[in-house]
Design an enzyme around this catalytic site. Sequence first.
Site, short mmCIF file in Angstrom:
data_model
loop_
_atom_site.label_atom_id
_atom_site.label_comp_id
_atom_site.label_asym_id
_atom_site.label_seq_id
_atom_site.Cartn_x
_atom_site.Cartn_y
_atom_site.Cartn_z
N HIS A 91 0.86 -1.18 0.00
CA HIS A 91 0.00 0.00 0.00
C HIS A 91 0.89 1.23 0.00
O HIS A 91 2.12 1.10 0.03
CB HIS A 91 -0.97 -0.03 1.19
CG HIS A 91 -0.31 0.05 2.54
ND1 HIS A 91 0.57 -0.91 3.00
CD2 HIS A 91 -0.38 0.98 3.53
CE1 HIS A 91 0.98 -0.58 4.20
NE2 HIS A 91 0.44 0.56 4.56
N ASP B 71 5.99 4.66 4.81
CA ASP B 71 6.98 3.72 5.37
C ASP B 71 7.11 2.44 4.52
O ASP B 71 7.91 1.57 4.83
CB ASP B 71 6.65 3.37 6.83
CG ASP B 71 5.24 2.84 7.03
OD1 ASP B 71 4.30 3.36 6.40
OD2 ASP B 71 5.07 1.89 7.83
N ASP C 68 0.32 -4.33 6.21
CA ASP C 68 -0.36 -3.70 7.35
C ASP C 68 -1.83 -4.10 7.31
O ASP C 68 -2.52 -3.87 6.31
CB ASP C 68 -0.27 -2.17 7.26
CG ASP C 68 1.15 -1.66 7.43
OD1 ASP C 68 2.08 -2.48 7.53
OD2 ASP C 68 1.32 -0.42 7.45
ZN ZN Z 1 3.24 0.69 7.75
ZN ZN Z 2 0.15 1.37 6.53
#
Ligand code: ZN
Ligand code: ZN
Length: 362
Positions: free
Chosen positions: A57, A61, A204
Site C-alpha cells: 500500500h 513507510d 499492514d
Molecule cells: Zn506501515
Molecule cells: Zn500502513
Amino acid sequence: MFLGTSGSVPTARRGPSATLVRRGGERLLFDCGEGTQRQLLRSAIGLVEIPEVFLSHYHADHYLGLPGMLKTFALRGRELPLTVHGPPGLVDLFSALQRVFGKLTYRVELVELRPGDALDRGDFRIAVFPVRHGISSNGYALVESERPGRFDLEAAQSLGVPEGPLFGSLQRGDPVVLANGQRVEPAQVLGPPRPGRRIVLSGDTRPCPSVLEAAHGADVLVHDGTFGQDERDRAEDTGHATSAEAAELAREAQVKMLVLTHLSNRYFGPEIAREARALFPETVVPRDFDIIDVRFPERGGPRLVKGGALGRGEEGEPHDGLGSGGAHEGPHGSGGDSDDLAVGGDPVGARGRGGAPPERAR
Ligand SMILES: [Zn+2]
Ligand SMILES: [Zn+2]
C-alpha cells in the site's frame, strides 16, 4: 530475508518495511521502506538489480526507499527493466515520484493489482488478496504448485526400469516404455503428490477473514504485529494488529510459522513475541537481517536463521557483539523470550527518544 521490520518509522536497529523473497534465482522485494538500498548493501546479497517490487500500500513507510534505490540503479547504468506492482494508485504515485528520481537508464513497468488477481510463474503463483487497513492495500500469497510424489526406487527396480533417464521421465510424470515393450505409468513408482510451499504476506492489516482464508495451512504467515495487548484500541483505530490478535489468527489458520513484523517503536520485540507465543508457540519476531529458511515439510519446515542475511563484513554487528550472528534455530528453538536475541533486544531502540509519537494511521 527481513531487511526492515519496523512500523512507521525507522529505529536505530530496525528499518521500515522491506522483505526479500528468494526462490532459486528469483528475487521478489515486498515493500521498500526508506533505506532499503542500504540494508541490501549491508546484506550478504548486496544491492542486486532486483527485477520486481511488490508494494502492499502507499503509506510512506512502505515505499520511500524506492526513489533512492531507482536513482542508484540509474547512476550505475542499469539496463534491466524493473516491474513495480501495487494496488490501484501506483501510476499516480509514480507520476509524483518521478520528479524525485528523474530520468532512468532502464524501463520501469507499473502493474496495478487488485484482490483476486494472480500472477502465474510456472511452478508457483502470486495471488493477491484483500486486507483491512483503511486504504487500498494488497496482501500477497506465494503459492507453489503441487510437487510429484516421492520416487519409489524399489518399485521402479522391481518393474525392471533401468536407472537413468527413464527415472527422470517417470519423476516428471511421463509414462515410459521399457526395452521389452512394457509400459510403466508414473503412478506405479511415485507416491501421492506432495503440496508445495506457501508464504503469505499480509502487509499492514487488522486480522480479518480474507487474511485467514489466504493463510490457511500456509508454511509461513508474515503478519502485522505492530502493537502489544496494551494498545489494542490503537491497533483497531490505526488498522493494525496486536501480536495476540495475529497469533489467534495464525492458530485458526493452522499455519506452520507466524512471523510478526512492523513493530511500533514502543516495543523492542520480546514482549511482542511473548504475548503471541502464549497463544501460538510457533511465532518468531525477526530482527533486520534475519532469514526464514522455508524448507519443505519433510526437511523440517520453516526455521529462523538469526543474522542469516548479514554481509561478511557485518557478521554479528547488529547483534552488538552479543554473539548470535548466524546461529540457527528452528521455531521450536530455545523458547527463550527476553534474552532471545531473535525476538528483539533492540538495546538502543527508539522508545521514548525525542517523544516521537507512535504510529497513528500509517
Ligand atoms: Zn506501515
Ligand atoms: Zn500502513
